[in-house]
Design a protein around this motif. Structure first.
Motif, PDB file in Angstrom:
ATOM      1  N   GLU A   6       4.450 -24.579 -40.774  1.00  0.00           N
ATOM      2  CA  GLU A   6       4.831 -24.598 -39.369  1.00  0.00           C
ATOM      3  C   GLU A   6       6.219 -23.981 -39.289  1.00  0.00           C
ATOM      4  N   VAL A   7       6.395 -22.989 -38.433  1.00  0.00           N
ATOM      5  CA  VAL A   7       7.675 -22.311 -38.269  1.00  0.00           C
ATOM      6  C   VAL A   7       8.480 -23.084 -37.234  1.00  0.00           C
ATOM      7  N   THR A   8       9.655 -23.552 -37.637  1.00  0.00           N
ATOM      8  CA  THR A   8      10.446 -24.465 -36.823  1.00  0.00           C
ATOM      9  C   THR A   8      11.907 -24.019 -36.802  1.00  0.00           C
ATOM     10  N   VAL A   9      12.564 -24.189 -35.654  1.00  0.00           N
ATOM     11  CA  VAL A   9      13.984 -23.859 -35.534  1.00  0.00           C
ATOM     12  C   VAL A   9      14.767 -25.099 -35.119  1.00  0.00           C
ATOM     13  N   ARG A  10      16.046 -25.052 -35.421  1.00  0.00           N
ATOM     14  CA  ARG A  10      16.955 -26.101 -34.960  1.00  0.00           C
ATOM     15  C   ARG A  10      17.304 -25.761 -33.514  1.00  0.00           C
ATOM     16  N   ALA A  11      16.892 -26.622 -32.576  1.00  0.00           N
ATOM     17  CA  ALA A  11      17.015 -26.313 -31.158  1.00  0.00           C
ATOM     18  C   ALA A  11      18.175 -27.021 -30.471  1.00  0.00           C
ATOM     19  N   GLY A  12      18.927 -27.807 -31.194  1.00  0.00           N
ATOM     20  CA  GLY A  12      20.053 -28.499 -30.588  1.00  0.00           C
ATOM     21  C   GLY A  12      20.250 -29.870 -31.204  1.00  0.00           C
ATOM     22  N   THR A  13      21.048 -30.672 -30.536  1.00  0.00           N
ATOM     23  CA  THR A  13      21.329 -32.021 -31.003  1.00  0.00           C
ATOM     24  C   THR A  13      21.212 -32.998 -29.851  1.00  0.00           C
ATOM     25  N   TYR A  14      21.115 -34.282 -30.187  1.00  0.00           N
ATOM     26  CA  TYR A  14      21.093 -35.360 -29.198  1.00  0.00           C
ATOM     27  C   TYR A  14      21.695 -36.599 -29.838  1.00  0.00           C
ATOM     28  N   GLN A  15      22.025 -37.576 -29.025  1.00  0.00           N
ATOM     29  CA  GLN A  15      22.626 -38.826 -29.499  1.00  0.00           C
ATOM     30  C   GLN A  15      21.570 -39.936 -29.513  1.00  0.00           C
ATOM     31  N   LYS A  16      21.521 -40.689 -30.614  1.00  0.00           N
ATOM     32  CA  LYS A  16      20.630 -41.844 -30.698  1.00  0.00           C
ATOM     33  C   LYS A  16      21.361 -42.928 -31.467  1.00  0.00           C
ATOM     34  N   ASP A  17      21.512 -44.076 -30.853  1.00  0.00           N
ATOM     35  CA  ASP A  17      22.209 -45.205 -31.471  1.00  0.00           C
ATOM     36  C   ASP A  17      23.605 -44.817 -31.944  1.00  0.00           C
ATOM     37  N   GLY A  18      24.272 -43.980 -31.177  1.00  0.00           N
ATOM     38  CA  GLY A  18      25.633 -43.572 -31.502  1.00  0.00           C
ATOM     39  C   GLY A  18      25.736 -42.510 -32.579  1.00  0.00           C
ATOM     40  N   GLN A  19      24.613 -42.027 -33.089  1.00  0.00           N
ATOM     41  CA  GLN A  19      24.624 -40.987 -34.109  1.00  0.00           C
ATOM     42  C   GLN A  19      24.054 -39.696 -33.549  1.00  0.00           C
ATOM     43  N   GLU A  20      24.613 -38.580 -34.000  1.00  0.00           N
ATOM     44  CA  GLU A  20      24.106 -37.283 -33.575  1.00  0.00           C
ATOM     45  C   GLU A  20      22.903 -36.910 -34.432  1.00  0.00           C
ATOM     46  N   LYS A  21      21.800 -36.585 -33.775  1.00  0.00           N
ATOM     47  CA  LYS A  21      20.562 -36.198 -34.446  1.00  0.00           C
ATOM     48  C   LYS A  21      20.242 -34.751 -34.112  1.00  0.00           C
ATOM     49  N   VAL A  22      19.456 -34.108 -34.976  1.00  0.00           N
ATOM     50  CA  VAL A  22      19.064 -32.712 -34.770  1.00  0.00           C
ATOM     51  C   VAL A  22      17.700 -32.667 -34.092  1.00  0.00           C
ATOM     52  N   ARG A  23      17.570 -31.804 -33.085  1.00  0.00           N
ATOM     53  CA  ARG A  23      16.302 -31.603 -32.398  1.00  0.00           C
ATOM     54  C   ARG A  23      15.675 -30.311 -32.943  1.00  0.00           C
ATOM     55  N   TYR A  24      14.424 -30.399 -33.373  1.00  0.00           N
ATOM     56  CA  TYR A  24      13.707 -29.234 -33.894  1.00  0.00           C
ATOM     57  C   TYR A  24      12.613 -28.820 -32.921  1.00  0.00           C
ATOM     58  N   GLN A  25      12.290 -27.526 -32.916  1.00  0.00           N
ATOM     59  CA  GLN A  25      11.246 -27.002 -32.041  1.00  0.00           C
ATOM     60  C   GLN A  25      10.320 -26.119 -32.871  1.00  0.00           C
ATOM     61  N   ARG A  26       9.024 -26.396 -32.817  1.00  0.00           N
ATOM     62  CA  ARG A  26       8.043 -25.563 -33.523  1.00  0.00           C
ATOM     63  C   ARG A  26       7.804 -24.312 -32.699  1.00  0.00           C
ATOM     64  N   ILE A  27       7.919 -23.147 -33.336  1.00  0.00           N
ATOM     65  CA  ILE A  27       7.756 -21.886 -32.605  1.00  0.00           C
ATOM     66  C   ILE A  27       6.571 -21.064 -33.094  1.00  0.00           C
ATOM     67  N   GLY A  28       5.891 -21.504 -34.146  1.00  0.00           N
ATOM     68  CA  GLY A  28       4.753 -20.743 -34.641  1.00  0.00           C
ATOM     69  C   GLY A  28       4.200 -21.306 -35.933  1.00  0.00           C
ATOM     70  N   SER A  29       3.389 -20.472 -36.613  1.00  0.00           N
ATOM     71  CA  SER A  29       2.716 -20.888 -37.840  1.00  0.00           C
ATOM     72  C   SER A  29       2.617 -19.721 -38.809  1.00  0.00           C
ATOM     73  N   VAL A  30       2.518 -20.048 -40.080  1.00  0.00           N
ATOM     74  CA  VAL A  30       2.126 -19.088 -41.099  1.00  0.00           C
ATOM     75  C   VAL A  30       0.736 -19.509 -41.523  1.00  0.00           C
ATOM     76  N   ILE A  31      -0.228 -18.592 -41.395  1.00  0.00           N
ATOM     77  CA  ILE A  31      -1.613 -18.906 -41.713  1.00  0.00           C
ATOM     78  C   ILE A  31      -2.102 -18.027 -42.855  1.00  0.00           C
ATOM     79  N   GLU A  32      -3.114 -18.503 -43.550  1.00  0.00           N
ATOM     80  CA  GLU A  32      -3.720 -17.748 -44.638  1.00  0.00           C
ATOM     81  C   GLU A  32      -4.883 -16.944 -44.081  1.00  0.00           C
ATOM     82  N   THR A  33      -4.890 -15.638 -44.339  1.00  0.00           N
ATOM     83  CA  THR A  33      -5.981 -14.761 -43.917  1.00  0.00           C
ATOM     84  C   THR A  33      -6.593 -14.096 -45.140  1.00  0.00           C
ATOM     85  N   LYS A  34      -7.641 -13.309 -44.937  1.00  0.00           N
ATOM     86  CA  LYS A  34      -8.274 -12.600 -46.057  1.00  0.00           C
ATOM     87  C   LYS A  34      -7.299 -11.648 -46.740  1.00  0.00           C
ATOM     88  N   LYS A  35      -6.359 -11.099 -45.994  1.00  0.00           N
ATOM     89  CA  LYS A  35      -5.420 -10.118 -46.536  1.00  0.00           C
ATOM     90  C   LYS A  35      -4.087 -10.728 -46.932  1.00  0.00           C
TER      91      LYS A  35
END
Length: 79
Positions: A6-35
Motif C-alpha cells: 500500500e503506497v502511503t504518505v505522511r499527511a500531517g499531524t494531530y494531537q491525541k492525549d497531549g502527544q503529537e501523532k502522525v496522520r498517514y494517507q493511502r494514495i495507491g497500491s503496488v500490485i503484481e502483474t504478469k509482467k
C-alpha cells in the motif's frame, strides 16, 4: 492481481492525549502483474507544506487487522 504494498504518505499531524501523532494517507497500491510489479496511484496527496514526492510502502493488512485499526471516534479531527 495481488496487492504487494500500500503506497502511503505522511499527511500531517494531530494531537491525541497531549502527544503529537502522525496522520498517514493511502494514495495507491503496488500490485503484481504478469509482467512484474506495477504502481497504481489513486490520488495525488495535498498535504500541508506540499508533498515532497516520498511515500512509504506498507504490506497490506489482512481483514482482521483492518477491523482493529479502524477509528472508533473522531479524536483526530480538528473542529
Amino acid at each position: 492481481m495481488a496487492t504487494i504494498y500500500e503506497v502511503t504518505v505522511r499527511a500531517g499531524t494531530y494531537q491525541k492525549d497531549g502527544q503529537e501523532k502522525v496522520r498517514y494517507q493511502r494514495i495507491g497500491s503496488v500490485i503484481e502483474t504478469k509482467k512484474g510489479p506495477m504502481l497504481k496511484l489513486d490520488q495525488v496527496p495535498l498535504v500541508e507544506g506540499g508533498w515532497n514526492g516520498w511515500s512509504y510502502l506498507f504490506t497490506p493488512k489482512d481483514d482482521a487487522q483492518k477491523q482493529q485499526s479502524k477509528p472508533t471516534e473522531f479524536d483526530d479531527v480538528d473542529f
